[in-house]
Design a protein around this motif. Structure first.
Motif, PDB file in Angstrom:
ATOM      1  N   THR A 113     131.778  36.924 -44.990  1.00 38.33           N
ATOM      2  CA  THR A 113     133.052  37.600 -44.738  1.00 38.33           C
ATOM      3  C   THR A 113     133.512  38.357 -45.978  1.00 38.33           C
ATOM      4  N   PRO A 114     134.013  39.579 -45.807  1.00 37.20           N
ATOM      5  CA  PRO A 114     134.479  40.333 -46.982  1.00 37.20           C
ATOM      6  C   PRO A 114     135.595  39.596 -47.719  1.00 37.20           C
ATOM      7  N   GLU A 115     135.514  39.630 -49.033  1.00 30.77           N
ATOM      8  CA  GLU A 115     136.588  39.079 -49.857  1.00 30.77           C
ATOM      9  C   GLU A 115     137.681  40.106 -50.082  1.00 30.77           C
ATOM     10  N   ILE A 116     137.301  41.383 -50.036  1.00 30.52           N
ATOM     11  CA  ILE A 116     138.255  42.456 -50.285  1.00 30.52           C
ATOM     12  C   ILE A 116     137.842  43.680 -49.468  1.00 30.52           C
ATOM     13  N   ILE A 117     138.836  44.444 -49.036  1.00 29.48           N
ATOM     14  CA  ILE A 117     138.587  45.700 -48.325  1.00 29.48           C
ATOM     15  C   ILE A 117     139.075  46.849 -49.203  1.00 29.48           C
ATOM     16  N   LEU A 118     138.184  47.778 -49.485  1.00 25.87           N
ATOM     17  CA  LEU A 118     138.533  49.007 -50.194  1.00 25.87           C
ATOM     18  C   LEU A 118     138.580  50.129 -49.172  1.00 25.87           C
ATOM     19  N   LEU A 129     133.556  53.728 -52.647  1.00 24.90           N
ATOM     20  CA  LEU A 129     132.185  53.342 -52.317  1.00 24.90           C
ATOM     21  C   LEU A 129     131.428  52.910 -53.570  1.00 24.90           C
ATOM     22  N   GLU A 130     131.528  53.680 -54.612  1.00 27.02           N
ATOM     23  CA  GLU A 130     130.822  53.337 -55.854  1.00 27.02           C
ATOM     24  C   GLU A 130     131.418  52.097 -56.507  1.00 27.02           C
ATOM     25  N   ALA A 131     132.751  51.989 -56.472  1.00 28.20           N
ATOM     26  CA  ALA A 131     133.387  50.788 -57.032  1.00 28.20           C
ATOM     27  C   ALA A 131     132.966  49.552 -56.248  1.00 28.20           C
ATOM     28  N   GLY A 132     132.868  49.689 -54.918  1.00 26.72           N
ATOM     29  CA  GLY A 132     132.429  48.575 -54.084  1.00 26.72           C
ATOM     30  C   GLY A 132     131.013  48.144 -54.408  1.00 26.72           C
ATOM     31  N   GLN A 133     130.164  49.094 -54.681  1.00 22.49           N
ATOM     32  CA  GLN A 133     128.783  48.776 -55.037  1.00 22.49           C
ATOM     33  C   GLN A 133     128.724  47.982 -56.335  1.00 22.49           C
ATOM     34  N   ARG A 134     129.565  48.357 -57.293  1.00 23.68           N
ATOM     35  CA  ARG A 134     129.601  47.622 -58.560  1.00 23.68           C
ATOM     36  C   ARG A 134     130.071  46.190 -58.348  1.00 23.68           C
ATOM     37  N   LEU A 135     131.090  46.022 -57.523  1.00 28.49           N
ATOM     38  CA  LEU A 135     131.601  44.673 -57.258  1.00 28.49           C
ATOM     39  C   LEU A 135     130.553  43.821 -56.545  1.00 28.49           C
ATOM     40  N   ALA A 136     129.848  44.437 -55.603  1.00 30.48           N
ATOM     41  CA  ALA A 136     128.820  43.699 -54.860  1.00 30.48           C
ATOM     42  C   ALA A 136     127.681  43.269 -55.771  1.00 30.48           C
ATOM     43  N   VAL A 142     132.225  42.836 -50.272  1.00 31.27           N
ATOM     44  CA  VAL A 142     133.157  43.965 -50.234  1.00 31.27           C
ATOM     45  C   VAL A 142     132.957  44.765 -48.953  1.00 31.27           C
ATOM     46  N   ARG A 143     134.056  45.119 -48.316  1.00 28.16           N
ATOM     47  CA  ARG A 143     134.014  46.061 -47.198  1.00 28.16           C
ATOM     48  C   ARG A 143     134.619  47.384 -47.660  1.00 28.16           C
ATOM     49  N   VAL A 144     133.921  48.488 -47.399  1.00 29.49           N
ATOM     50  CA  VAL A 144     134.417  49.826 -47.711  1.00 29.49           C
ATOM     51  C   VAL A 144     134.725  50.530 -46.399  1.00 29.49           C
ATOM     52  N   VAL A 145     135.965  51.002 -46.276  1.00 30.21           N
ATOM     53  CA  VAL A 145     136.425  51.652 -45.051  1.00 30.21           C
ATOM     54  C   VAL A 145     136.785  53.105 -45.342  1.00 30.21           C
ATOM     55  N   SER A 146     136.185  54.018 -44.576  1.00 31.86           N
ATOM     56  CA  SER A 146     136.597  55.419 -44.615  1.00 31.86           C
ATOM     57  C   SER A 146     137.725  55.574 -43.609  1.00 31.86           C
ATOM     58  N   PHE A 147     138.845  56.189 -44.048  1.00 35.03           N
ATOM     59  CA  PHE A 147     140.072  56.203 -43.241  1.00 35.03           C
ATOM     60  C   PHE A 147     140.582  57.644 -43.098  1.00 35.03           C
ATOM     61  N   PRO A 148     139.851  58.486 -42.363  1.00 31.71           N
ATOM     62  CA  PRO A 148     140.209  59.906 -42.320  1.00 31.71           C
ATOM     63  C   PRO A 148     141.439  60.259 -41.493  1.00 31.71           C
ATOM     64  N   THR A 215     139.298  57.317 -60.894  1.00 32.06           N
ATOM     65  CA  THR A 215     137.938  57.164 -61.413  1.00 32.06           C
ATOM     66  C   THR A 215     137.346  55.897 -60.817  1.00 32.06           C
ATOM     67  N   VAL A 216     136.028  55.829 -60.775  1.00 24.42           N
ATOM     68  CA  VAL A 216     135.361  54.625 -60.289  1.00 24.42           C
ATOM     69  C   VAL A 216     135.767  53.424 -61.132  1.00 24.42           C
ATOM     70  N   GLU A 217     135.871  53.618 -62.429  1.00 21.78           N
ATOM     71  CA  GLU A 217     136.208  52.520 -63.332  1.00 21.78           C
ATOM     72  C   GLU A 217     137.582  51.942 -63.011  1.00 21.78           C
ATOM     73  N   ASN A 218     138.562  52.792 -62.780  1.00 18.86           N
ATOM     74  CA  ASN A 218     139.898  52.284 -62.493  1.00 18.86           C
ATOM     75  C   ASN A 218     139.953  51.581 -61.142  1.00 18.86           C
ATOM     76  N   VAL A 219     139.304  52.153 -60.128  1.00 18.83           N
ATOM     77  CA  VAL A 219     139.264  51.497 -58.819  1.00 18.83           C
ATOM     78  C   VAL A 219     138.594  50.132 -58.935  1.00 18.83           C
ATOM     79  N   TYR A 220     137.504  50.096 -59.662  1.00 18.27           N
ATOM     80  CA  TYR A 220     136.765  48.848 -59.883  1.00 18.27           C
ATOM     81  C   TYR A 220     137.650  47.796 -60.565  1.00 18.27           C
TER      82      TYR A 220
END
Length: 228
Positions: A113-118, A129-136, A142-148, A215-220
């Motif tokens: 189960t995802p611990e966090i949703i980005l 997406l890139e921040a989620g990959q780093r966390l994983a 991690v769940r990454v959701v595109s929300f258009p 930035t990816v770093e800040n999101v991460y």
């Protein structure tokens, strides 16, 4: 702002109108705060019967056009980005057809189960997406959701909305280059929003992205803080 009356009239009249908007964020760079639409996504989403779609890449833009053409009972607005964006690898990610549901699971990373949703819309999807990959890679699920499109997502069955944003997952982070009003509905009490609660500035856009935290770093780092 100049076309607001006509845009609102198309929504009131249920016209099959397609509105195109570009330069959707502080990515305008040197144009400065007078031209950076930090509040406009929120204002447009507040217009009843207007579908506001902010695609994340070329594939989502194709699907956004399809959604706009297929909708016959009201107008659709496409909010597009000035700066170049990466085209996401759909061989490893969910297909862009998910855009027609308004929001969709782009990727589940890690075990269980995802611990966090980005979640994010538009150009910011590549950041989460890139921040989620780093966390994983560090062992987090991690769940990454595109929300258009909020409007399309609201129109889906509750069961679908729950499948994308499970109520049990309280740790959430939304990222959008504009004011955060409205995102509270999607992040809930346990979530946070990276947003711009003021005007932009005049500088090369890459500098603005860094200064404003896109930035990816800040999101991460923000996600790690939420994870504790």
């Amino acid at each position: 702002e100049y076309s607001r009356g006509a845009l609102r009239s198309s929504a009131v009249s249920h016209l099959h109108t397609i509105w195109i908007r570009t330069h959707d964020s502080i990515g305008l760079g040197e144009e400065g705060p007078t031209h950076q639409p930090v509040e406009h996504l929120c204002a447009l989403r507040a217009i009843p019967n207007l579908n506001v779609i902010r695609p994340a890449d070329a594939n989502e833009t194709v699907e956004a056009w399809k959604a706009a053409i297929l909708r016959k009972d009201g107008p659709t607005l496409l909010a597009l980005t000035r700066q170049a964006l990466p085209t996401m690898d759909r061989s490893t990610l969910a297909p862009a057809i998910g855009l027609h549901q308004g929001a969709y699971v782009l990727a589940d990373m890690g075990e269980g189960t995802p611990e966090i949703i980005l979640m994010a819309s538009g150009s910011e999807v590549s950041l989460v997406l890139e921040a989620g990959q780093r966390l994983a890679e560090e062992g987090s699920s991690v769940r990454v959701v595109s929300f258009p499109c909020w409007e399309l997502f609201k129109s889906t069955p509750e069961s679908y909305r729950e499948s994308v944003l499970p109520g049990a997952v309280k740790k959430r982070l939304a990222v959008e280059m504009g004011i955060g009003a409205g995102w509270e509905k999607w992040v809930g009490d346990g979530g946070e929003i990276i947003s711009i609660e003021g005007y932009g500035a005049s500088a090369p856009y890459k500098i603005l992205m860094e200064k404003y935290g896109y930035t990816v770093e800040n999101v991460y780092q923000r996600a790690r803080k939420i994870l504790g």
